[in-house]
Each structure stands twice: as C-alpha cells, then as structure tokens.
Design a protein around this motif. Structure first.
Motif, PDB file in Angstrom:
ATOM      1  N   SER A   1       0.305   6.892   6.972  1.00 33.78           N
ATOM      2  CA  SER A   1      -0.745   7.266   7.664  1.00 33.78           C
ATOM      3  C   SER A   1      -0.779   6.562   8.321  1.00 33.78           C
ATOM      4  O   SER A   1      -0.848   5.811   8.589  1.00 33.78           O
TER       5      SER A   1
ATOM      6  N   ASN B   1      -3.432   2.277  -3.761  1.00 32.61           N
ATOM      7  CA  ASN B   1      -3.425   4.147  -3.286  1.00 32.61           C
ATOM      8  C   ASN B   1      -4.356   4.347  -2.547  1.00 32.61           C
ATOM      9  O   ASN B   1      -4.717   3.791  -2.085  1.00 32.61           O
ATOM     10  N   SER B   2      -4.272   5.904  -2.862  1.00 36.22           N
ATOM     11  CA  SER B   2      -5.597   6.150  -1.643  1.00 36.22           C
ATOM     12  C   SER B   2      -6.786   6.057  -3.213  1.00 36.22           C
ATOM     13  O   SER B   2      -8.475   6.949  -1.376  1.00 36.22           O
ATOM     14  N   ARG B   3      -6.746   6.186  -3.886  1.00 36.08           N
ATOM     15  CA  ARG B   3      -7.875   6.170  -4.059  1.00 36.08           C
ATOM     16  C   ARG B   3      -8.537   4.555  -5.207  1.00 36.08           C
ATOM     17  O   ARG B   3      -9.835   4.180  -5.274  1.00 36.08           O
TER      18      ARG B   3
ATOM     19  N   LYS C   1      -9.249  -0.074   3.194  1.00 38.20           N
ATOM     20  CA  LYS C   1      -8.039  -0.503   4.210  1.00 38.20           C
ATOM     21  C   LYS C   1      -8.864  -1.925   4.604  1.00 38.20           C
ATOM     22  O   LYS C   1      -8.205  -2.376   5.093  1.00 38.20           O
TER      23      LYS C   1
ATOM     24  N   THR D   1       0.663  -1.093  -0.016  1.00 40.08           N
ATOM     25  CA  THR D   1       0.459   0.095  -0.230  1.00 40.08           C
ATOM     26  C   THR D   1       1.364   1.010   0.156  1.00 40.08           C
ATOM     27  O   THR D   1       2.279   1.160   0.840  1.00 40.08           O
TER      28      THR D   1
ATOM     29  N   THR E   1       3.152   4.511   3.006  1.00 37.33           N
ATOM     30  CA  THR E   1       2.489   5.454   3.080  1.00 37.33           C
ATOM     31  C   THR E   1       3.184   6.365   4.966  1.00 37.33           C
ATOM     32  O   THR E   1       3.733   5.954   5.271  1.00 37.33           O
TER      33      THR E   1
END
Length: 815
Positions: free
Chosen positions: A557, A506-508, A534, A471, A555
């Motif tokens: 995050s 990725n985030s999308r 996630k 990720t 990431t």
C-alpha cells in the motif's frame, strides 16, 4: 518486644482486620507486641475531601460524612458480637459528632487552616485503633489502647515535621514502664504540638510513629506490614518484571522513598539510623514472603543498582541570564527566597557557565516559587540581566539508586544511552557526590517507557523486548506470525529476545492488546477488533509509547508507506517488504533515511529486493567497508523467473501466470510483476544504496507485454489479453530455444544508469539454470572486478519473504 505497623490497605475491610489479628497473635506467642494502626483504607483522603468541600460551602461533604460513619459502624457490627457493640458504637458516634462540628465550622467560616486540616486528618487513625482495640478485647487478649497524641510531641508546619525527641522519648519510656500489657494498640500518624494541640506526622506518618516508639524503646526491629512484598526494584504497577528486594541499606531506602517509592514514609528512618534498628517490610496478605530488610548495610545485594524510582508531581523552574555569570551570592539569594517561602527543592542542576540554574519543586509550589523569585530579582529582570523564571510542567524525575554505584564505572553512560535509544529526552540531570543516586528529569508521558527500559538494562537477565505492531496479515503477514510463534522460545533462550506482537491489522479490522496478542488465536481476536484506521493505528502505537517499538508493514500500500516518516520521527522502527517508499521520489527516500538516523530508529527493507536473500545487507556491507560498486547484474523477480522457468510454449502463457498467482509468487495484481515495474523498483533501490540519485523514471524499461494489456483495468481483462497475445510469447520462447538460450528478465546498473528487460541467457552464464523462483545478483566491484560476488537463492514466496522480515526484526533486536 515486637512493634508492628499496619497500613490502611491492610485494614480496608473487616475480613482484612481478622487477617491482621492472626498475624499479631503469631507474634504474641513469642513476646509482647506494640501495634501501630493507620486509618481504614481511603479514610484519610475522605476526611480531607470533606474538609475541602466544606471550605467551599459545598454541602456534599455531609453525604461523604454519612457514608464514612456508616462504614465504621458496619465494621464494628461485623467484627464484634452484639453484646460487645454498644460501648464502641457510642464512642465512634461521638468521634463523628466532633468531626461534624469541625466541618460545620469550616463551612461557616469558609476557611480551612493548616491547623484544622491536621486535626481533621487524624481522626481516621483514632477511629480505626479504637475499633480494633475493642475487637481484641472480644478475643480475650490482654490489650491496652493508648492515644499516641499523649506520647509524641512535634512541630508541624507546611508538611515539614520536627519531632521533639527529648520530650517524646521520655513520654514513651515512662508510659511503657508504668503500663504493662501483652498487647499495646497505638494509633499512627497523630501527635500533638508543644501547646498540646492535635497535629500529625505527615501523610504516611504511621510508619514514622512506629519508628519513633522503636527508637525510644531501643527495640531491635520494626515490622511494617503493607499490601506488597517489600520494596521493589521499580514500581510493579508500571514495570511488570519488577521484583522485591531482600535487603537494602538505610541510605538506599531513603533515596528510594524520597523519589516516590510509596512503601516507606521517608522520615521513618530518622529515629532508627543511629541505633541500627532494622526495618522489616512485610506483606499482610503473604506474611510468609521474605519481604525487605532495611539495615545499615546492603552488601547482600550483588547488583550495582538497587532500584529505580520516580516522582510525578513536580515542575521545573529555570532562571537564566548573563547577569548571573560571575556574580558572588546569586545562588545564595536564589535559594534563600525558596527557604523563606518554605519551598523544598527536589533536584538542583546548574550550568558550569553559571548562566542558568534549574530546580525541581513540588507541582503545587511552582507558581508560588516563581512569584517569589521574580519579585526578589525584579531589578535584574527589569534591566534584562536575567529572564523571568520559566516553569516547565508535565515532567517527572526518574532515579537510579544503589550503594554500590560509586564503585562501578559507566552506569550513567548506560542509563543515558538506554534512554536515548528509545527517544526519551532528558531535560536535566543531577548526581550527588556520594554517587548513590543518578537523577534525570524527563517528560511525564515517557515515565513508564523509561522505567521499563532501565529495568531491562540493569535488572533483567540480559535480554531485549521487541514490541511489534503489524499491518498486513495476508500471505506474508500470516507466515510471519506463524514463524514468530514457532521461534518464541528459541529467540528468548538463544538470542535473549522477547518478541511481543501488540497489534495486528488488515484492510478491514485492527486489534490491539498492550499485554501481547496470543499468536495461537490472532485470527479470531482480529475479527473482534475495531474498524481499521491507519491514522488511529499510528496514534495508538504512539500512545503505547513502548521501548523498542517496531512497525511492520507487510502490504503493498502506497498509503501505508506514507506513514513511515511519522513512525520514524517518533523513534518507532520500521520493517517493510513494501517497495513503494524506497522507490518513491529520491527526496522522500533520503528523508526516511535521515529520520531514522536523527531519531535513533531502524528503517529496514531487505525484502524489498530479494525476499529473504541478504542482498541489501551485502551491498551495504560492501559500501561501508570502502568497496565501490562498478556494475550490478541481477534477476530480481522471483515471479517472472517462475513464469519463464515454467513456460515452454506448450501450456499457454496465461496459465503459467495464473499458477504463479495462485502460489503467491505475484502481487494480487500480476501486472505489477509482469510489467517490470517491480524489477525497476528493485534495481532503483540497489542503485540508491550504491550512492546514485536516480528516480524511477530514470530506469530504462523494455516491455515484453503489449501496451493494451499493461493498461488493462482488471485481472480478467488482463488474462483475456494474455490469451490473445499467446503467439507473441511463443515467438519469444522459440527464438531463445533456437539459440539454446533461456529467457530471463534482467536488471542491470552500470555507470550510474539502470535498465530492465527480457534477455536471452546462454548456458554458461550465471543466470542460466535458475530454478523455480530463484533470484540472483552479481556484484562487480573494485574488489570483485572479474569474478563477481554472487548472492543467489529463493527470491519470492510468502514463506521466504516472511523470513526476510523476521531477519530484519532480529537485526533490530541485536542492535
């Protein structure tokens, strides 16, 4: 004389039957042939399905019957010329009329007895053999059809077959002495009992038919034609790397077939053992392939383990209690009950304390076994001397099989170690005194992972497969994927590591491929993926349930770092450049370390401190070897070092920060780097690795930025404030310049206390003249009290960070 058996998959269509005819004709060029045929592929299942439907007064059986009849009539029309069809079409319709009558009886009585089930299930072989016999007649071959129910006599109760060999062998020898032909056609699977009533030899019994005839006639070989190239080291549908075995012994074949290898029906070996008749398992669709030879000896095998197999449809029964200890005859009573109920025990294990007995039985017999045992031991259960029988389902048996296992030490250790390292829990273990088989009961969900793990351990060129779920595929993640692709051949050839990427996100978007993602096309594939989630990402990784799984987080995050505990608790290793988890509350940091140890997973985060530099690894090695850390001094921010190495009070400070941001030296939010929070997290991690229980708020921080700029909400606002504060930055630079010193953002740990801040470094200090984004760490220890151990090099940038993550992945591979 040759004897050939063809399975249902070889006879599924008229085209396949023509292929079978070609194989038979090749054998006929050398000698006479006896050919045993199964039902057309899937027909026996359909026959039994119809019987079950009829017994439940479900008229849908008629639809299935109509389709089955049409299938057979279509094959006749496809195989035979029109002038030769009428006779066999009449015979086929007559057989289906008899079937229809049987089903109507089952329907009206609402009952399906074992006797009726055996009669019905044998129609498939009779039909296929009759049709094929007519086909060979149309080819002008000297062929003779004989009903094997006139030859083989057996007793069949509860799927257990006992052949009357004295009568059967006489029937067979008499028939073949009295009837001479080039080609004999015999239906497999079917037989008759002592009263002359049709019965069967059990599912897969066509193999048995061929073996019985071969044994009676003292033939040299039996050819079993199927749809695979022999018996495999493991089920190739579950283990893609499995390969066919050239040669195995009768005993090995018996063990493999008993434990689920579908290629050979277990009783097939009985008539062949004493006479040393070889079995040749061949592929109908690749007859030139060598296949597998089963004979008395397997000395041609060079491996200690011959094969790995498993049984799915089982349940565990466990009985335990103090009333079992030291009681003579308890086991006798236990197994006598099962014998009386005609229940076969697949696996047995008993604790040496005699406190419990655990057995595995067929899944559909478990409830019956429990009821019988609980009834037999009702007095002991009532007085709480033993507990009622417990049933555990959703389990399978896996087994290592090999004649040479008994002469090699440590195989069971390797087996259990490999399974344990992949979080595969073992519920029960059994090993016979012959040491030809080691069996273990595991959760059904772990079967594929277990088979692949053991196959990798015992059959493949010493190599290890790593399965990555990545990720974050921005600057760092994309560089990592590039490096993985570039080094793929090197890793396999030099390190024996096969690294597969099975997911990117990725985030999308997120994209999964259980066969491995093409790293030359991952960007386009990711765009076709589903919406990133996630929770679902973790669920998928867990469902894949693959050995040596690694979750890679590229990431920054906090939300993603919160999932580490879930991955580790499922024995999925975590590699991350995300500092948040290790700089979180000490309790959480310690929990992650404990989870990794408890579940045999790796938790690696070398890049948390120095990108690709081996800082944490060096520190851990010092601690493990018994050294004690006295002080750590470090320049740990490649981004801050880049900024202060390039700021000379000529170009504005904000311009230098912009450059650092564009070149990937800072986080997307540059305040994280310039505020010193990032450096504070790094020294906190080193403090914890050194044995100190510090929290982030314990790190003393000297800020060189104004409070207003640190609290700015956007990058635009932040850069505006940097422009405003330019005079302050120039003053800092001029003050250092006057002292012939450089500005460095330094982290220090000493006496259990840590601080970070901007310092003036003079020319003879090891921190002086650091170029670009280099980092440096000085370890002062009991062994290095005056001259510190120094780790120095590039400490920022996507390329080196990716290489650090790559190095952690390799560490797991070498573990």
């Amino acid at each position: 004389m040759y004897i050939l058996k063809f399975g249902g998959s070889s006879l599924a269509t008229s085209e396949r039957i023509k292929l079978v005819a070609k194989t038979i004709q090749e054998h006929l060029e050398k000698d006479a042939v006896i050919s045993v045929f199964s039902a057309f592929g899937g027909v026996t299942n359909d026959l039994l399905t119809m019987a079950e439907l009829a017994s439940k007064e479900d008229l849908r059986y008629k639809e299935v019957l109509e389709k089955t009849e049409k299938r057979h009539l279509d094959v006749v029309r496809e195989l035979l010329p029109v002038t030769a069809q009428s006779g066999i079409l009449s015979k086929v319709k007559n057989q289906f009329n008899r079937l229809e009558t049987l089903y109507e009886g089952v329907y009206l009585l609402n009952e399906l007895s074992d006797k009726t089930r055996h009669v019905i299930s044998g129609f498939g072989e009779i039909l296929s053999s009759m049709i094929i016999a007519e086909y060979f007649k149309s080819l002008n071959l000297d062929s003779l059809f004989t009903d094997s129910r006139k030859l083989i006599v057996c007793k069949n109760t509860n799927e257990k077959v006992v052949v009357n060999y004295e009568v059967t062998n006489k029937n067979i020898t008499d028939f073949f002495q009295e009837h001479k032909a080039d080609f004999y056609i015999v239906p497999g699977f079917v037989a008759k009992n002592d009263q002359g009533v049709p019965t069967t030899l059990g599912r897969g019994g066509s193999d048995f038919t061929a073996a019985i005839i071969a044994g009676a006639l003292d033939l040299n070989k039996v050819y079993i034609y199927t749809d695979v190239n022999g018996m495999f080291t493991a089920n190739p549908n579950l283990v893609p790397q499995a390969y066919s075995l050239n040669h195995i012994s009768y005993e090995e074949a018996m063990e493999l077939s008993h434990f689920g290898a579908k290629v050979l029906y277990p009783p097939t070996l009985q008539p062949l053992l004493d006479k040393n008749i070889e079995i040749h398992i061949k592929n109908t669709f690749e007859p030139e392939a060598p296949g597998t030879i089963i004979s008395k000896s397997s000395k041609k095998n060079f491996r200690w383990v011959t094969g790995i197999t498993h049984i799915d449809s089982i349940k565990l029964l466990n009985i335990e209690g103090s009333g079992m200890v030291g009681i003579p005859g308890f086991s006798k009573r236990f197994f006598e009950v099962l014998f009386q109920e005609h229940i076969n025990v697949v696996l047995i294990t008993q604790a040496s304390s005699e406190h419990s007995i655990c057995i595995a039985v067929k899944a559909d017999e478990a409830e019956k076994a429990k009821e019988a045992l609980d009834e037999s031991f009702d007095a002991e259960i009532a007085f709480k001397k033993i507990k009622p029988v417990e049933i555990e389902d959703d389990v399978s048996i896996i087994a290592l099989v090999g004649d040479r296992m008994k002469s090699h030490h440590g195989l069971s250790g390797k087996m259990f170690s490999a399974l344990g390292n992949n979080n595969i829990n073992i519920r029960a273990i059994a090993q016979g005194s012959s040491e030809r088989n080691i069996s273990a009961v595991i959760a059904k969900k772990d079967v594929t992972k277990a088979l692949n793990t053991l196959h990798e351990q015992f059959f493949e060129v010493p190599s290890k497969e790593l399965n990555l779920f990545i990720t974050g595929v921005g600057n760092v993640g994309s560089k990592l994927l590039d490096q993985l692709k570039k080094q793929e051949t090197y890793l396999l050839d030099k390190l024996r590591l096969k690294v597969r990427v099975l997911a990117v996100s990725n985030s999308r978007k997120m994209y999964f491929d259980e066969d491995g993602i093409d790293l030359g096309n991952w960007q386009k594939l990711l765009e076709t993926g589903e919406q990133a989630d996630k929770k679902l990402f973790f669920k998928r990784v867990k469902q894949f349930n693959l050995r040596n799984s690694i979750f890679v987080d590229n990431t920054a995050s906090a939300e993603i770092s919160g999932w580490y505990k879930d991955y580790l608790a499922n024995s999925i290793s975590v590699v991350t450049c995300n500092k948040i988890a290790c700089a979180d509350a000490f309790e959480n940091y310690e929990n992650l370390q404990n989870l990794a140890r408890e579940y045999g997973a790796s938790f690696l985060y070398e890049t948390n401190v120095g990108a690709g530099l081996p800082i944490i690894d060096t520190l851990q090695n010092l601690m493990a070897s018994g050294d004690r850390i006295k002080k750590i001094q470090a320049v740990l921010s490649g981004s801050l070092n880049f900024v202060f190495n390039n700021y000379n009070a000529t170009d504005p400070f904000y311009k230098v920060v912009e450059t650092a941001m564009k070149e990937g030296y800072t986080e997307p939010d540059p305040k994280i780097d310039l505020s010193g929070v990032d450096v504070a997290r790094k020294i906190l991690i080193l403090a914890r690795e050194s044995g100190h229980q510090l929290e982030l708020e314990d790190i003393e921080r000297d800020d060189f930025l104004s409070a207003e700029s640190l609290n700015s909400e956007t990058n635009n606002k932040f850069f505006e404030l940097l422009k405003r504060d330019e005079p302050e930055f120039q003053n800092l630079y001029r003050d250092a310049e006057k002292e012939n010193a450089e500005l460095k953002y330094v982290a220090q740990l000493e006496d259990g206390k840590a601080r970070v801040g901007l310092q003036k470094v003079h020319e003879h200090h090891p921190f002086a003249n650091l170029s670009g984004s280099d980092n440096i760490v000085l370890f002062f220890t009991d062994r290095y009290p005056e001259q510190p151990l120094i780790v120095k090099g590039a400490g920022a940038g996507a390329e080196v960070t990716a290489s650090g993550i790559f190095a952690d992945i390799i560490r797991i591979g070498k573990k």
